[in-house]
Design a protein around this motif. Structure first.
Motif, short mmCIF file in Angstrom:
data_model
loop_
_atom_site.label_atom_id
_atom_site.label_comp_id
_atom_site.label_asym_id
_atom_site.label_seq_id
_atom_site.Cartn_x
_atom_site.Cartn_y
_atom_site.Cartn_z
N GLU A 1 -14.56 -10.90 0.41
CA GLU A 1 -13.96 -11.34 1.66
C GLU A 1 -14.98 -11.84 2.66
OE1 GLU A 1 -13.17 -8.35 0.29
OE2 GLU A 1 -10.97 -8.04 0.33
N GLN B 1 -6.76 -9.73 8.99
CA GLN B 1 -7.53 -9.00 8.00
C GLN B 1 -7.65 -9.89 6.76
OE1 GLN B 1 -8.98 -5.77 7.64
NE2 GLN B 1 -9.65 -6.61 5.71
N LYS C 1 -8.14 -10.51 2.80
CA LYS C 1 -7.84 -9.81 1.55
C LYS C 1 -8.00 -10.76 0.37
CE LYS C 1 -6.58 -5.54 2.57
NZ LYS C 1 -7.30 -4.37 1.99
N PHE D 1 -2.83 -3.90 0.12
CA PHE D 1 -2.33 -3.71 1.48
C PHE D 1 -2.28 -2.24 1.88
CE2 PHE D 1 0.06 -7.73 0.32
CZ PHE D 1 -0.72 -8.56 1.11
N TYR E 1 -2.62 -11.64 7.60
CA TYR E 1 -3.66 -11.62 6.57
C TYR E 1 -4.08 -13.04 6.24
CZ TYR E 1 -2.67 -6.71 5.63
OH TYR E 1 -2.53 -5.36 5.76
N ALA F 1 1.66 -9.92 8.55
CA ALA F 1 1.60 -8.54 8.06
C ALA F 1 3.00 -7.98 7.85
CB ALA F 1 0.82 -7.67 9.06
#
Length: 332
Positions: free
Chosen positions: A13, A62, A64, A77, A105, A142
């Motif tokens: 990431e 975030q 991922k 998650f 995300y 999310a």
């Protein structure tokens, strides 16, 4: 991502984010902070799309990776840090309240060869899900991830991937966006127009990220949409937004649209103008990404400007790897 796979490795990431941002700079502005609040907040970066008229849209993001474990594809998650019963997903949604933006995300999903064994029986305009263009770097709310985890935790990654939108497509989209038909009736006129009429810039970003959330809500057996209004967010473009939850953990329209603002926050202006940011921002994040209006000229000394952030992102198209490239599941 392709380069790492060709070399027998696996993309990560942090490295993927750094390559993405360095490649799009200076058309896209970013500031990286030293703070590491991911353990507490479940978040890495704030992303802001900024229009020339001051309208803007922010996300707490975030990063991922869509990963292959044996024959199963997943996105973690539900990750938990040691000694903490909260999932990273729940912390991300909660942390977004601090900045009054939605939680989302950014998914790093490799190239089409990496995804060749991904199974998703749904298509996109007759294109198999895994073969979509530009989907290697995608964004998804999310709330979509939360729903996918609740319905089928083992297949939540594939489900969220299907509903994710290529970042390139929301940064500089082609064509007109289709109307969103809300479950709620009697919406404020400005909100109803936003949902039903074509949008551009940051409004388009907000609408495209809301679209799969609204589609999920329309399919929920949760009764009629609640019409009482959510508490307004200072500076939000829409002040009268229904407080309808559906089966989400938060009011979905209020959550998704609170990041759509009429004016640029001061700390985002600090990024654009090269000023030091306040500690209440820098102590909470890994960094901030600012994507200026796609129609504004790029400021690149010594050469002709690009036509926008989307044009620069278009240079990151997925390209097939040569036959000798490592395939999913193949030993390094």
């Amino acid at each position: 991502m392709t380069g790492m796979l060709d070399a027998g490795g696996m993309f990560r990431e942090v490295a993927a984010t750094q390559v993405l941002l360095s490649t799009t700079s200076p058309r896209i502005r970013f500031v990286e902070f030293a703070a590491d609040e991911e353990k507490e907040n479940g978040a890495d970066w704030l992303w802001w799309w900024v229009d020339r008229d001051g309208t803007c849209y922010g996300l707490l993001v975030q990063a991922k990776i869509l990963k292959l474990h044996g024959k199963r594809w997943s996105i973690d998650f539900s990750y938990k840090t040691r000694g903490d019963d909260r999932t990273q997903l729940s912390k991300l949604i909660n942390a977004a309240n601090h900045f009054h933006v939605p939680a989302a995300y950014v998914l790093y999903c490799g190239d089409s060869q990496y995804r060749s064994t991904l199974t998703c029986d749904r298509a996109h305009d007759d294109v198999p899900c895994r073969e979509r263009d530009r989907v290697g770097v995608s964004a998804v709310s999310a709330l979509v991830a939360e729903t996918a985890v609740g319905l089928d935790v083992r297949n939540a990654g594939v489900s969220a991937f299907h509903d994710a939108v290529p970042v390139e497509d929301i940064t500089s989209p082609d064509g007109l966006d289709a109307p969103i038909v809300p479950l709620a009736r009697g919406l404020a006129k400005d909100l109803d127009r936003f949902l039903r009429q074509p949008q551009r810039g940051s409004r388009r970003v907000a609408k495209e990220l809301l679209r799969p959330v609204q589609r999920i809500r329309n399919g929920q057996f949760a009764g009629a949409a609640v019409m009482e209004h959510a508490a307004p967010v200072t500076g939000a473009l829409f002040e009268n937004v229904p407080n309808d939850y559906g089966h989400f953990s938060v009011p979905y329209l209020a959550h998704m649209l609170r990041g759509l603002r009429a004016e640029v926050p001061d700390y985002v202006r600090d990024v654009l103008e090269g000023r030091t940011l306040p500690t209440w921002v820098t102590d909470q994040l890994g960094g901030i990404v600012v994507i200026p209006d796609a129609d504004a000229p790029a400021v690149v000394p010594g050469r002709a400007s690009d036509s926008g952030a989307g044009r620069r992102l278009s240079g990151l198209r997925e390209t097939p790897r040569p036959p000798h490239g490592r395939r999913p599941g193949q030993a390094a």
